[in-house]
Motif scaffolding. Sequence first.
Motif, PDB file in Angstrom:
ATOM      1  N   THR A  48       0.839  -1.194   0.000  1.00 50.55           N
ATOM      2  CA  THR A  48       0.000   0.000   0.000  1.00 50.55           C
ATOM      3  C   THR A  48       0.876   1.245   0.000  1.00 50.55           C
ATOM      4  OG1 THR A  48      -0.125   0.242   2.409  1.00 50.55           O
ATOM      5  CG2 THR A  48      -1.676  -1.288   1.384  1.00 50.55           C
ATOM      6  N   ASP A  49       0.260   2.402  -0.166  1.00 55.56           N
ATOM      7  CA  ASP A  49       1.006   3.660  -0.111  1.00 55.56           C
ATOM      8  C   ASP A  49       1.633   3.887   1.265  1.00 55.56           C
ATOM      9  OD1 ASP A  49       0.309   4.139  -2.724  1.00 55.56           O
ATOM     10  OD2 ASP A  49      -1.434   5.371  -2.220  1.00 55.56           O
ATOM     11  N   ALA A  50       1.018   3.299   2.307  1.00 56.85           N
ATOM     12  CA  ALA A  50       1.524   3.482   3.670  1.00 56.85           C
ATOM     13  C   ALA A  50       2.609   2.471   4.037  1.00 56.85           C
ATOM     14  CB  ALA A  50       0.373   3.384   4.658  1.00 56.85           C
ATOM     15  N   GLY A  51       2.848   1.478   3.175  1.00 52.98           N
ATOM     16  CA  GLY A  51       3.864   0.465   3.459  1.00 52.98           C
ATOM     17  C   GLY A  51       3.351  -0.932   3.180  1.00 52.98           C
ATOM     18  N   ASN A  52       4.124  -1.925   3.620  1.00 51.19           N
ATOM     19  CA  ASN A  52       3.783  -3.327   3.400  1.00 51.19           C
ATOM     20  C   ASN A  52       3.242  -3.948   4.683  1.00 51.19           C
ATOM     21  OD1 ASN A  52       4.851  -2.960   0.826  1.00 51.19           O
ATOM     22  ND2 ASN A  52       6.878  -3.690   1.446  1.00 51.19           N
ATOM     23  N   VAL A  53       2.195  -4.772   4.532  1.00 53.66           N
ATOM     24  CA  VAL A  53       1.532  -5.378   5.688  1.00 53.66           C
ATOM     25  C   VAL A  53       1.358  -6.869   5.439  1.00 53.66           C
ATOM     26  CG1 VAL A  53      -0.484  -5.358   7.192  1.00 53.66           C
ATOM     27  CG2 VAL A  53       0.257  -3.245   6.077  1.00 53.66           C
TER      28      VAL A  53
END
Length: 215
Positions: A48-53
């Motif tokens: 995602t734009d906020a990082g990897n999860v």
Amino acid sequence: MKRLMIILIMTLAAMTVVKAQIVRTDRGLIRWGVKASVDLNLATKWHTDAGNVKMYKPGAGFQIIGAGNISLGKNFFLEPGVSLFFDQYRYDDIYLEFNSKKINPTITKFGIRIPINIGYAIPIREAELWVYTGPELSWAIIDKVNCSTPIEDAKIEDFLTRPKNFDFGWKVGLGLPIHSWLISFDATFGLLNMNRSSSISYRENRLALSLGYYF
């Protein structure tokens, strides 16, 4: 009913492909075969734009595969095939906004795959080692998200969307032929985003160990 008809047609097609026979062509020998594999399904993290999860746990599956091994000469071969597959993997301890319990919904798929491999048989004394690679199309005819943990009166599908039905991957593998048998191990790397949201992406990878017999 339509899905059952499609599954029946695909099953009959697979049975036709693996019919026991050996045929000579201008390019050499074609050998028809059938394989069964056990699979380990490895979904990647959500990007995602906020990082990897990390969202998923690995899961198991299996395939029944029909293939035609076509000799191209000079130890090269082409092997197209068709398979029926069953796959599962799980979400990894997720929470829903209204639910204080951790849940592990299961993603289940049943469908058809079409691999097309090109390979090379490496002579090793009196034996061979097959090295092969190629593209693979995948179509999940049936796919579901199930949850064994009750979440009030809601349906899990209202909160977690199903993956896309179509996938395209690239396979690499090794095979050890023993007379008419083949033991093989391969990895398939998904190349398409399987999330239905444009803001989230992830891919489905797979490891497979199979046993095959060529007629």
